[in-house]
Structure formats: structure tokens, C-alpha cells
Design a protein around this motif. Structure first.
Motif, PDB file in Angstrom:
ATOM      1  N   MET A 120      21.438  31.726  16.360  1.00 47.06           N
ATOM      2  CA  MET A 120      20.094  31.599  15.806  1.00 47.06           C
ATOM      3  C   MET A 120      19.177  32.754  16.202  1.00 47.06           C
ATOM      4  SD  MET A 120      20.297  28.948  13.994  1.00 47.06           S
ATOM      5  CE  MET A 120      18.581  28.919  13.543  1.00 47.06           C
ATOM      6  N   ALA A 121      19.554  33.531  17.212  1.00 51.03           N
ATOM      7  CA  ALA A 121      18.706  34.644  17.650  1.00 51.03           C
ATOM      8  C   ALA A 121      19.584  35.795  18.103  1.00 51.03           C
ATOM      9  CB  ALA A 121      17.772  34.212  18.774  1.00 51.03           C
ATOM     10  N   TRP A 122      19.045  36.997  17.970  1.00 49.54           N
ATOM     11  CA  TRP A 122      19.779  38.218  18.300  1.00 49.54           C
ATOM     12  C   TRP A 122      19.023  38.948  19.393  1.00 49.54           C
ATOM     13  CZ3 TRP A 122      24.421  39.465  16.159  1.00 49.54           C
ATOM     14  CH2 TRP A 122      24.930  40.721  16.438  1.00 49.54           C
ATOM     15  N   PRO A 123      19.712  39.494  20.395  1.00 50.19           N
ATOM     16  CA  PRO A 123      19.000  40.226  21.453  1.00 50.19           C
ATOM     17  C   PRO A 123      18.165  41.364  20.871  1.00 50.19           C
ATOM     18  CG  PRO A 123      21.282  39.848  22.070  1.00 50.19           C
ATOM     19  CD  PRO A 123      21.163  39.435  20.653  1.00 50.19           C
ATOM     20  N   GLN A 124      16.948  41.484  21.383  1.00 48.86           N
ATOM     21  CA  GLN A 124      16.041  42.520  20.901  1.00 48.86           C
ATOM     22  C   GLN A 124      16.412  43.851  21.555  1.00 48.86           C
ATOM     23  OE1 GLN A 124      11.183  43.176  20.507  1.00 48.86           O
ATOM     24  NE2 GLN A 124      12.022  41.383  21.522  1.00 48.86           N
ATOM     25  N   ILE A 125      16.736  44.828  20.747  1.00 44.80           N
ATOM     26  CA  ILE A 125      17.139  46.144  21.225  1.00 44.80           C
ATOM     27  C   ILE A 125      16.038  47.122  20.852  1.00 44.80           C
ATOM     28  CG2 ILE A 125      18.891  47.943  21.121  1.00 44.80           C
ATOM     29  CD1 ILE A 125      20.882  45.776  20.289  1.00 44.80           C
ATOM     30  N   LEU A 126      15.369  47.655  21.862  1.00 42.06           N
ATOM     31  CA  LEU A 126      14.237  48.535  21.626  1.00 42.06           C
ATOM     32  C   LEU A 126      14.683  49.980  21.534  1.00 42.06           C
ATOM     33  CD1 LEU A 126      11.527  47.049  24.030  1.00 42.06           C
ATOM     34  CD2 LEU A 126      11.914  46.543  21.620  1.00 42.06           C
TER      35      LEU A 126
ATOM     36  N   PRO B 238       5.546  57.571  16.859  1.00 43.50           N
ATOM     37  CA  PRO B 238       6.825  57.517  16.138  1.00 43.50           C
ATOM     38  C   PRO B 238       7.147  56.118  15.670  1.00 43.50           C
ATOM     39  CG  PRO B 238       7.201  57.708  18.495  1.00 43.50           C
ATOM     40  CD  PRO B 238       5.725  57.926  18.277  1.00 43.50           C
ATOM     41  N   ALA B 239       7.815  56.029  14.541  1.00 49.62           N
ATOM     42  CA  ALA B 239       8.222  54.730  14.004  1.00 49.62           C
ATOM     43  C   ALA B 239       9.443  54.235  14.754  1.00 49.62           C
ATOM     44  CB  ALA B 239       8.520  54.841  12.514  1.00 49.62           C
ATOM     45  N   SER B 240       9.486  52.940  14.992  1.00 49.95           N
ATOM     46  CA  SER B 240      10.606  52.360  15.724  1.00 49.95           C
ATOM     47  C   SER B 240      11.741  52.021  14.784  1.00 49.95           C
ATOM     48  CB  SER B 240      10.149  51.090  16.447  1.00 49.95           C
ATOM     49  OG  SER B 240       9.733  50.138  15.497  1.00 49.95           O
ATOM     50  N   GLN B 241      12.950  51.946  15.318  1.00 50.01           N
ATOM     51  CA  GLN B 241      14.110  51.510  14.547  1.00 50.01           C
ATOM     52  C   GLN B 241      14.090  49.994  14.425  1.00 50.01           C
ATOM     53  OE1 GLN B 241      17.522  52.982  16.551  1.00 50.01           O
ATOM     54  NE2 GLN B 241      17.019  55.134  16.229  1.00 50.01           N
ATOM     55  N   PRO B 242      14.744  49.444  13.411  1.00 52.18           N
ATOM     56  CA  PRO B 242      14.798  47.979  13.299  1.00 52.18           C
ATOM     57  C   PRO B 242      15.373  47.373  14.572  1.00 52.18           C
ATOM     58  CG  PRO B 242      15.646  49.019  11.329  1.00 52.18           C
ATOM     59  CD  PRO B 242      15.446  50.099  12.327  1.00 52.18           C
ATOM     60  N   PRO B 243      14.692  46.414  15.170  1.00 47.57           N
ATOM     61  CA  PRO B 243      15.172  45.858  16.435  1.00 47.57           C
ATOM     62  C   PRO B 243      16.416  45.009  16.279  1.00 47.57           C
ATOM     63  CG  PRO B 243      13.269  44.648  15.671  1.00 47.57           C
ATOM     64  CD  PRO B 243      13.435  45.806  14.736  1.00 47.57           C
ATOM     65  N   TYR B 244      16.707  44.502  15.068  1.00 48.06           N
ATOM     66  CA  TYR B 244      17.877  43.645  14.879  1.00 48.06           C
ATOM     67  C   TYR B 244      18.858  44.343  13.964  1.00 48.06           C
ATOM     68  CZ  TYR B 244      20.820  40.121  12.753  1.00 48.06           C
ATOM     69  OH  TYR B 244      21.889  39.422  12.262  1.00 48.06           O
TER      70      TYR B 244
ATOM     71  N   ALA C 183      -3.682  56.995  38.683  1.00 50.36           N
ATOM     72  CA  ALA C 183      -2.349  56.494  39.059  1.00 50.36           C
ATOM     73  C   ALA C 183      -2.167  55.087  38.507  1.00 50.36           C
ATOM     74  CB  ALA C 183      -2.181  56.504  40.556  1.00 50.36           C
ATOM     75  N   HIS C 184      -1.008  54.839  37.887  1.00 49.28           N
ATOM     76  CA  HIS C 184      -0.620  53.504  37.430  1.00 49.28           C
ATOM     77  C   HIS C 184       0.609  53.082  38.219  1.00 49.28           C
ATOM     78  CE1 HIS C 184      -3.294  53.311  33.906  1.00 49.28           C
ATOM     79  NE2 HIS C 184      -3.083  54.626  33.802  1.00 49.28           N
ATOM     80  N   ALA C 185       0.540  51.914  38.776  1.00 54.57           N
ATOM     81  CA  ALA C 185       1.633  51.454  39.635  1.00 54.57           C
ATOM     82  C   ALA C 185       1.913  49.971  39.376  1.00 54.57           C
ATOM     83  CB  ALA C 185       1.281  51.694  41.092  1.00 54.57           C
ATOM     84  N   LEU C 186       2.932  49.513  40.122  1.00 61.63           N
ATOM     85  CA  LEU C 186       3.381  48.118  40.082  1.00 61.63           C
ATOM     86  C   LEU C 186       3.791  47.693  38.660  1.00 61.63           C
ATOM     87  CD1 LEU C 186       3.746  45.878  42.176  1.00 61.63           C
ATOM     88  CD2 LEU C 186       1.595  44.895  41.391  1.00 61.63           C
ATOM     89  N   PRO C 187       4.837  48.334  38.085  1.00 65.81           N
ATOM     90  CA  PRO C 187       5.312  47.901  36.766  1.00 65.81           C
ATOM     91  C   PRO C 187       5.973  46.519  36.851  1.00 65.81           C
ATOM     92  CG  PRO C 187       6.761  49.578  37.678  1.00 65.81           C
ATOM     93  CD  PRO C 187       5.595  49.468  38.625  1.00 65.81           C
ATOM     94  N   GLU C 188       5.478  45.597  36.073  1.00 66.85           N
ATOM     95  CA  GLU C 188       6.005  44.226  36.040  1.00 66.85           C
ATOM     96  C   GLU C 188       6.848  44.048  34.773  1.00 66.85           C
ATOM     97  OE1 GLU C 188       4.426  39.609  35.619  1.00 66.85           O
ATOM     98  OE2 GLU C 188       3.006  41.242  36.006  1.00 66.85           O
ATOM     99  N   PRO C 189       8.154  43.799  34.900  1.00 68.09           N
ATOM    100  CA  PRO C 189       8.993  43.646  33.695  1.00 68.09           C
ATOM    101  C   PRO C 189       8.512  42.495  32.823  1.00 68.09           C
ATOM    102  CG  PRO C 189      10.336  43.879  35.676  1.00 68.09           C
ATOM    103  CD  PRO C 189       8.930  43.666  36.145  1.00 68.09           C
ATOM    104  N   LEU C 190       8.573  42.697  31.540  1.00 67.03           N
ATOM    105  CA  LEU C 190       8.196  41.671  30.568  1.00 67.03           C
ATOM    106  C   LEU C 190       9.451  41.140  29.900  1.00 67.03           C
ATOM    107  CD1 LEU C 190       5.134  43.432  28.902  1.00 67.03           C
ATOM    108  CD2 LEU C 190       5.088  41.628  30.631  1.00 67.03           C
ATOM    109  N   PRO C 191       9.622  39.822  29.852  1.00 66.13           N
ATOM    110  CA  PRO C 191      10.834  39.269  29.209  1.00 66.13           C
ATOM    111  C   PRO C 191      10.776  39.429  27.694  1.00 66.13           C
ATOM    112  CG  PRO C 191       9.359  37.497  29.884  1.00 66.13           C
ATOM    113  CD  PRO C 191       8.741  38.770  30.397  1.00 66.13           C
ATOM    114  N   LEU C 192      11.791  40.071  27.147  1.00 61.30           N
ATOM    115  CA  LEU C 192      11.886  40.226  25.701  1.00 61.30           C
ATOM    116  C   LEU C 192      12.406  38.942  25.069  1.00 61.30           C
ATOM    117  CD1 LEU C 192      13.406  43.792  25.227  1.00 61.30           C
ATOM    118  CD2 LEU C 192      11.135  43.051  24.541  1.00 61.30           C
ATOM    119  N   ALA C 193      11.842  38.611  23.949  1.00 59.54           N
ATOM    120  CA  ALA C 193      12.327  37.457  23.201  1.00 59.54           C
ATOM    121  C   ALA C 193      13.489  37.880  22.319  1.00 59.54           C
ATOM    122  CB  ALA C 193      11.205  36.878  22.339  1.00 59.54           C
ATOM    123  N   ASP C 194      14.494  37.018  22.224  1.00 55.40           N
ATOM    124  CA  ASP C 194      15.541  37.258  21.231  1.00 55.40           C
ATOM    125  C   ASP C 194      14.941  37.120  19.842  1.00 55.40           C
ATOM    126  OD1 ASP C 194      17.414  37.687  23.152  1.00 55.40           O
ATOM    127  OD2 ASP C 194      18.199  35.640  23.128  1.00 55.40           O
ATOM    128  N   LEU C 195      15.359  37.982  18.925  1.00 58.89           N
ATOM    129  CA  LEU C 195      14.795  37.968  17.583  1.00 58.89           C
ATOM    130  C   LEU C 195      15.435  36.860  16.752  1.00 58.89           C
ATOM    131  CD1 LEU C 195      14.685  41.778  16.813  1.00 58.89           C
ATOM    132  CD2 LEU C 195      12.889  40.324  17.732  1.00 58.89           C
TER     133      LEU C 195
END
Length: 884
Positions: free
Chosen positions: A169-175, A239-245, A434-446
Motif C-alpha cells: 500500500m505504500a512505497w519508501p520515499q526516495i529523495l 532545481p526540480a526534484s525527481q519523482p519520489p516513487y 551557525a546552524h547546529a543540532l540537526p534532528e532527523p525527520l521521519p519520512l512517510a512512505d508514499l
């Protein structure tokens, strides 16, 4: 007196008559001839008898004799008609004629269908339950029906996990590096417009490839809600992104002997590859890995390719110490310099950084920043990504300021967006952030919204991805696919398909069928079951037929139960009896006749009588062995039950006659098909000569038609030439008894295909398709005899026209004319005239001079050839009225 004698009457029969006329006379003509003989001059002894009164004794004797002659000639004519196949009216006569050329009237044949079982969950989920043939399932009868029993005829391998497998029902989102939009999971932290983000590949940010404007930092430029609680972020990126799915092509990984398989090493080996279940099975057998361990390893593997890009929000934004220093306000002789490069503050503070390292001082204390994290420094023109080697809190005095700050130890050069190294000395204290402390964001499956059965990308119409890795689902397994049709809302359909390949792709299975799906299904309604077994109509009976007697020839036994079940087979008749016969526990074989049997051959014949009862016949010691003497030594195991009574509705077979351990429910997703009643008289007249006409070979179109029509469960057949651009293959169109559609993947169609190929020319391709049933409508005004009731006239006309244009009365490819319709209506009692108002196909009433039924022809779009049509009258579109 006329010179023409009343008897014998002349007998003349033209060709093609349905009945012979073979009587020398009837009672009136015989009586006239006898009375004429009273006045014959060659009989002088009768000249004195001049009475012609009916009450005269002699005349009464003549009348009785004329009646006797009438009776004799009537039965002589009946006997003459029974002597020919075309004119015989009794079934035993037709059977006797057919046996002269080695043809047996076809008995009733059993319908078949695939049953879908539901297995009980159990303690060992990886275990496969194995059931032998013979599982009995009973139908729920409708009004006026009797319960019907079906039995499985093949082993059943079942698992609770195979009850209702769901499609992916869902496909991993590939950025991509230049992604302009990402979808976050429902549990992702909240973001606001303008929040800074990085797209990280591992520990390094990915730059947006936009020429001179390339940079690491992205900004949230838009927020909106997505499906299932997802949040969709728009990023400020050129830049335009590629289709994620996108469906990635499958790599067929091959196991090589000596490769060390384990649940840990397989996690890395399986990721990003496609594995055949046969390969995995070989690996598990060789290395003693259980199916459960293999499944855990597959599910733990990451479907995404190596180095996936993942988003991270930068939670800390800080300036550098000294960016607020007001040096110009200090006395000129203070000796305090203005802030310069971010790396120069260390000298002002009296610190010396290690070689190739630099100290950076943030404008305040940030205890959340620790060693090992990343840091992004930006000014108006440049960006640099750094790895923090150490972070500590300390007091600093410089630029006329004193504060408690966080000192960071970093490399003296950072990674620029173009991949080069950039010196930190080029960043100024006042102009840099300075930008610090990158917090990973969970990607949703498409979410995947494409219908199942629709080709999309590299995925074909014969493929479907399921949400789980099914390591024990081997090629050749029969699957049942059910779901709501995408083109007909609310309509549920089902299909039976054979698995051709099962590839493990990442953490799920990609199933490929031997044939594409016939329909497209709404994805979230699809359920796939692998607990499927073929079943046929009938019930198994074990019976002791009797005692063998070596002194008797052609010993004969009758089966106590019936009708004997005949099932589909790959032979010229398309069926074989479901019976096994043993003598002294030794199996004897069934033959068509004893002509090729020797004295020691353990063979027997099967004979079906007029009442449907079955008899088995043994040899005489010369043509087939005699039965050995014994008590109760002749045993039979057979099945009883056949005919069109087995043509049930989908879902009617839902009662397990017995409760096998591990199974809790059953159903038939498709209606049973392929059943047939015993061969009718008219069919026998037509089919019996076919074996002599074709002699087991098919050469002409007529041969292919005759061969297919003589096959079990086939009521009508037509053969047509087609064209595929290179050659002219033959298309054979068939229709089942009563207009039934024979399943394309069922045994009847598969066996008929094989039989046609074996009987035809080896270099000639032959296609086989089901006919296309097409209904037509008509409207007419009837001029009725005043002596008949109008409603009786309409009822009689309706019955007459429906019978004239029913399935049994029509042929494949046969058209319908106005004259045929008018003739059928006028044959009804009370109809003296017809005014035909409409004759049409489709939904728009109009008067057409003739309706044409399509013949078998090639498809102009290059698809499968188009099958022939059969035109029948649709009762719903039949409108009759009596003219005033």
C-alpha cells in the motif's frame, strides 16, 4: 374403376428429411384395396358376394385385417427410422448406431472450481499445513435446489498468513538531491514556515544542484496535510526534484555455494536486490536456516538504496561571540580590536587551537551541542559543513565583552556545497551564522494508489507486490485474487491465477502470474489467498462390487450409486470417469474395448446405460483376463455426482462437510464451470460421426469445429481464420452447455488447447477463446385473432420468440433478420399479423434490417483475436403489445 391400385403406396424420400416415410399403406388404403379385390375377375369364387354393407361379416373381417396391416406398417416404418442415425428417435437406437463406429454417448460431466480455504492461526506461523485430496465442501442450496457436494482433487498446502495477503500500500520515499517536496510521517515533529532543513546522506548534507546558487540549507516554504495524516513540506529549492516513487528494476541475485548466509549477513546482502524464493530456499536448506529466520532477515533489510537521502531540521541557530561588540564606542587607547574572522577570536581569548583545527565561540552557552554533531556555517556568499570534535562551556573576554559561551573545536576547513574545502578564516564574526543540532525527520512512505492489475512503470499487469515477504510461496502455486473493480464501483470480482515467479524485493514479495489480470482492482480492497485447491462436483464412494468367478465370461457388475462422476481430461473426449477398480487389491485398467487385450491383461470396460446407471464388464479369458474366483474381491472407489446441477453461484460452497484440523472456513470465489448433463439425442446425432469424419486429426476449419464440439462441456464451436501480420492462425471459439463461459485457466480450456494442438498441424497455430454472448432487443405490435384473449396471445408469442432465439437454437456468428423474427412471432397461436417496430443491439431502440453477429477475427490494436458472438434475445428488452 381406376387402374391404380391403392396399395402398396409409392415410397419416395428426398435427402435430408428428419423422418423416413416407409409405409405401404394405411387403414383406409388397405381396406380400399381389399374391397377392390372382392370384384377382381381373377377371383371367381368371390363373385357371388355382392354385399357391401358395413355390418357384413366378410367386410368386417376385411376391416379388421386392414387395421392389422396398418399396425404392422406403422411399426415397420418406426423400425426403418430407428435403423438410421439421422431419423432415430430412441436413445438406445442412437447409442447402438454410435457404438458401431466406436462412439459412446457422453455421460454427465462434473463441474469444477477452485476453493479458497481459511486456515486457523497456530503456534508455528512458519509451518505449512498439508492436506491430501478429498476435502469435502457442501453448498448452501437456494430455493428449489438440493445441496451439492464438491471434493478437492489435489493436495492443499495452507498457512494462516496466506488467508488474505494484501498488496503493498505504500512505497519508501526516495529523495533526490534537488527535492522540492517531501512527505513526513504523522509522528514527525512540528515545523513552521522558514524553518531551516538539510537533506543528509549519512553524516554529510547534500547540496541542491543549482549552479551558482548551490547550497546546503533549505527552507520550509509551504505546509499542507497529506493522506493518512502525512504532512507535505515544500522546500525552497530551485532545481526540480525527481519523482519520489518509482518501481526499481529487479536485480536477480544468485546464490553461489560457499556463501556464508546468516540472519545478520543477509540483512546487508538482501538490501536493494531481488531474490527468487527458489534461491532463498536453496540457501536455507544448505545452511539449515529456518523459514522464520529467513523471514526475519528479509524484513530487517532496508529496501532503500545505499546512502539514502533523509531530511533533518536544524534546531539551533547561533551567532558567534563578538558579533555585538561596539568597539567604536570604546576609548581609542583601549587597545581592543574589532571582530574579524570567526577563527581569530581564539587569539583574542588567549586560546591556541591544535594543528589543522580551529576554535569557534558561539555567542552564548548551548549545552545541547555536543561532540560528534555537525555544524553548518553560512554567510552571505558561502557555506561550510563541519564535524564538531569537541564542545565545552567556558567564559571568554574579548572585544570589550565577557560572556559564558560554548567553544567548539572543528577542522580549520569545511566542506563547501560544490564539494571543495573552504577555509573557515573566510567567514567573518559579524556576517556569519551557525546552524547546529540537526534532528532527523521521519519520512512517510508514499501511498500507492495505482489499481492492482494496471501496468505502472516497470510493474506489469501480470504482477503485484504484496506487503510481506512470502518465502514459502513457490512458483506453480494457485492464487485467488478478489477485490472491487476499479472501473465498476461497488462491483466485486475474483480471478484465479498461477504464480510464475516470486521475487523477494527488499522487505516484500513481488508476485508474477502466468497471465495478466483480467480486471483492475481498487488497491485497498484486494485480498490474495494462496490456500487454494481445485475441487470437482461429486462424492467419493468405496464399494465392494461382488465376487469374482473364474468360470464366467464377461462378468458384469453394476455400481450401486450414481451418476458416476466424469472429470476433465486431456484426451479427444475431454473427460475420464473418476473410478478406480481393484481385484484382490490389485488395480485393473480401464479400456475402451477388448480388441487389443490379451488373455492375461487385467482390463475392464465401462458401460453407461439409458437410465444413467454404470456397469463394469470384465473379459472372457481370450480378450481380457477373467476375474479370479474370490469372495468380495472386486472393489471400486469412485465418485458420484455430475451434471449442470453443479453450476452453483459464487460463494455457495461455504460449508466444510468435515472439520479438518487447522481449517475454519471455505468459499468458492468463482462459479463452478465445465459441468455438463448427459449427451442429448440431437447432440449425439451430430457428434457421433465426428470421430469418423476427423479420424483423430484436424485439417480443415470444419475439422477444428467438429473436434472442439465433441469435447466435454463444449456445446457450440466455431473456427475462423485470423491474421497476425505474418501468418494466418486459426481461432476456435467455444461455448459451454447452457451458454456457460469456460474459465480460461480451467482444466477444460487447457485440455482442449492441448488436444487441438495434438490433433492439428504442427506448424499451424491455433487459438482458443470463449464466445461473446450478445443480447438484442425487439419491439412489435401483434394483430391477434379476435377469438383469443390478448394476454394469451402475448404470452404465446413471447414464448415462441424466446425459444426461437435462445442459446440452444442459435449458432456462433449467426445473424438475425426481420423475416426470422416475424416468422417466429407469427408461429404463435392467435397471431395473424406482426408489425415490427424495433430490432436492435445496444440500449437505443431502433429498427435495423438485420443484426450481424461478429465472427472470429484479428484485433486491430494487436491484442488477442476477437472471439465470435452469439446473438440471443434479451427478455428484458422484449416488448410486445396487441394492436387495438
Amino acid at each position: 374403376m381406376s387402374s391404380v391400385k391403392p396399395t402398396p403406396e409409392p415410397i419416395a424420400n428426398r435427402a435430408g428429411l428428419p423422418a423416413l416415410r416407409a409405409r405401404a399403406g394405411t387403414h383406409p388404403t388397405f381396406l380400399a384395396a381389399l374391397r377392390r379385390g372382392l370384384a377382381d375377375g381373377n377371383r371367381p369364387g368371390l363373385s357371388e358376394l355382392r354385399s357391401r354393407d358395413q355390418d357384413d361379416f366378410t367386410l368386417g373381417l376385411l376391416d379388421a385385417w386392414a387395421a392389422t396391416l396398418d399396425t404392422l406398417t406403422f411399426y415397420a416404418e418406426r423400425q426403418a427410422n430407428e435403423a438410421y442415425l439421422r431419423t432415430a428417435t430412441r436413445r438406445e437406437s442412437v447409442r447402438a448406431h454410435a457404438r458401431l463406429i466406436g462412439y459412446e454417448l457422453a455421460p454427465a460431466k462434473a463441474a469444477s472450481c477452485h476453493l479458497v480455504f481459511e486456515a486457523e492461526p497456530h503456534d508455528a506461523p512458519e509451518a505449512v499445513l498439508d492436506y491430501p485430496p478429498g476435502l469435502q465442501v457442501r453448498s448452501i442450496p437456494r430455493d428449489g435446489e438440493l445441496p451439492q457436494l464438491f471434493e478437492t482433487v489435489e493436495p492443499l498446502l495452507a498457512r494462516a498468513e496466506w488467508n488474505a495477503m494484501r498488496p503493498l500500500m505504500a512505497w519508501p520515499q526516495i529523495l533526490a538531491a534537488g527535492a522540492e517536496e517531501i512527505q513526513l510521517a504523522q509522528d514527525a515533529p512540528r515545523l513552521a514556515l522558514g524553518d531551516p532543513l538539510l537533506l543528509m546522506r549519512g553524516e554529510v548534507p547534500v547540496a541542491a544542484a543549482a549552479g551558482d546558487q548551490a547550497g546546503f540549507l533549505r527552507r520550509v516554504s509551504g505546509l499542507r496535510d497529506g493522506i493518512g495524516g502525512r504532512r507535505i513540506l515544500a522546500l525552497r529549492s530551485d532545481p526540480a526534484s525527481q519523482p519520489p516513487y518509482g518501481f526499481r528494476p529487479i536485480l536477480q541475485a544468485v546464490w553461489t555455494p560457499g556463501l556464508a548466509f546468516s540472519t545478520s549477513s543477509m540483512v546487508a546482502l538482501l538490501a536493494g536486490h531481488g531474490w527468487s524464493v527458489a534461491t532463498l530456499a536453496a540457501a536455507s536448506n544448505f545452511h539449515s536456516l529456518t523459514a522464520r529466520e529467513m523471514r526475519q532477515a528479509v524484513q530487517a533489510s532496508d529496501f532503500r538504496a545505499e546512502g539514502p537521502i533523509r531530511p533533518a531540521v536544524l534546531r539551533v541557530r547561533a551567532g558567534f561571540f563578538g558579533n555585538t561588540a561596539a568597539v567604536k564606542l570604546l576609548p581609542a587607547d583601549s587597545g581592543i580590536g574589532a571582530p574579524g574572522a570567526v577563527t581569530a577570536t581564539a587569539g583574542e581569548a588567549g586560546d591556541t587551537a591544535p594543528v589543522n583545527r580551529a576554535y569557534l565561540y558561539l555567542d552564548r552557552d548551548h549545552p545541547e551541542i555536543t561532540a560528534g554533531q555537525g555544524l553548518l556555517i553560512r554567510d552571505a556568499a558561502n557555506e561550510a559543513w563541519l564535524r564538531i570534535h569537541a564542545a565545552e562551556t567556558q567564559g571568554v573576554e574579548a572585544y570589550g565583552l565577557a560572556a559564558k559561551v560554548t567553544r567548539l573545536e572543528v577542522d580549520d576547513k569545511g566542506l563547501a556545497p560544490d564539494g571543495a574545502l573552504i577555509a573557515l578564516s573566510g567567514f567573518t564574526t559579524r556576517g556569519s551564522i551557525a546552524h547546529a543540532l540537526p534532528e532527523p525527520l521521519p519520512l512517510a512512505d508514499l501511498p500507492i494508489t495505482d489499481p492492482v492489475g494496471q501496468a505502472a512503470g516497470a510493474l506489469g499487469a501480470d504482477q503485484v507486490e504484496i506487503a510481506t515477504p512470502e518465502l514459502q510461496l513457490m512458483p506453480g502455486k494457485v492464487l485467488a485474487i478478489t477485490g472491487e473493480r476499479a472501473d465498476l464501483a461497488g462491483v466485486t470480482a475474483a480471478e484465479i491465477r498461477v504464480l510464475a515467479q516470486n521475487l523477494i524485493v527488499g522487505d516484500h514479495s513481488l508476485l508474477t502470474f502466468t497471465q495478466p489480470l483480467a480486471h483492475r482492482y481498487v488497491r485497498d480492497t484486494v485480498r490474495i489467498s494462496a490456500n487454494v485447491a481445485l475441487a470437482t462436483h461429486g462424492e467419493t464412494v468405496a464399494e465392494v462390487l461382488g465376487d469374482g468367478d473364474a468360470t464366467r465370461t464377461f462378468q458384469r457388475f453394476k455400481l450401486k450409486s450414481g451418476p458416476l462422476t466424469h472429470v476433465s481430461a486431456r484426451n479427444a473426449r475431454g473427460m475420464v470417469p473418476a473410478i478406480e477398480l481393484r481385484v484382490n487389491r490389485i488395480r485393473w485398467g480401464l479400456v475402451e474395448d477388448f480388441r487389443a487385450a490379451g488373455p492375461q491383461d487385467r482390463v475392464w470396460l465401462l458401460r453407461i446405460e439409458e437410465d444413467g446407471s454404470a456397469h463394469v464388464v470384465f473379459g472372457d479369458g481370450l480378450r481380457g483376463a477373467r476375474l479370479p474366483t474370490g469372495q468380495g474381491n472386486v472393489e471400486a472407489v469412485y465418485r458420484r455426482g455430475a451434471g449442470l446441477s453443479g453450476h452453483l453461484e459464487a460463494g455457495q460452497l461455504s460449508l466444510l462437510a468435515t472439520k479438518p484440523a487447522g481449517l475454519k472456513a471455505v468459499t468458492n470465489p468463482l462459479s463452478p464451470a465445465g459441468g455438463a448433463d448427459a449427451e442429448r439425442l440431437e447432440d449425439a446425432r451430430r457428434n457421433a460421426p465426428m470421430g469418423v469424419l476427423t479420424l483423430g486429426r484436424a485439417v480443415s476449419l470444419r475439422d477444428y469445429e467438429d473436434f472442439a464440439r465433441g469435447f466435454a462441456a463444449v456445446a457450440k464451436a466455431r473456427a475462423d481464420w485470423t491474421f497476425d501480420g505474418f501468418a494466418r492462425p486459426i481461432l476456435v471459439t467455444v461455448a459451454g452447455q447452457g451458454g456457460a463461459i469456460l474459465p480460461e485457466t480451467g482444466d477444460d480450456m487447457q485440455n482442449l488447447r492441448a488436444a487441438l494442438l495434438a490433433a492439428g498441424e504442427s506448424d499451424l497455430r491455433v487459438g482458443l477463446r470463449n464466445y461473446r454472448p450478445t443480447g438484442f432487443g425487439l419491439a412489435a405490435r401483434l394483430f391477434a385473432d379476435p377469438g383469443h384473449m390478448p394476454e394469451d396471445v402475448i404470452d404465446a408469442a413471447r414464448r415462441a420468440v424466446l425459444a426461437a432465439f435462445s442459446f440452444d437454437a442459435r449458432e456462433l456468428g449467426q445473424g438475425v433478420s426481420q423475416a426470422q423474427v416475424i416468422a417466429a412471432l407469427q408461429s404463435a397461436p392467435g397471431v395473424v399479423g406482426v408489425d415490427l417496430d424495433a430490432l436492435y443491439t445496444g440500449d437505443t431502440p431502433r429498427l435495423q434490417p438485420r443484426l450481424t453477429a461478429a465472427l472470429g477475427r484479428p484485433d486491430l490494436a494487436g491484442a488477442l483475436p476477437v472471439a465470435a458472438e452469439l446473438l440471443t434475445l434479451d427478455p428484458i428488452r422484449l416488448h410486445l403489445e396487441v394492436a387495438a
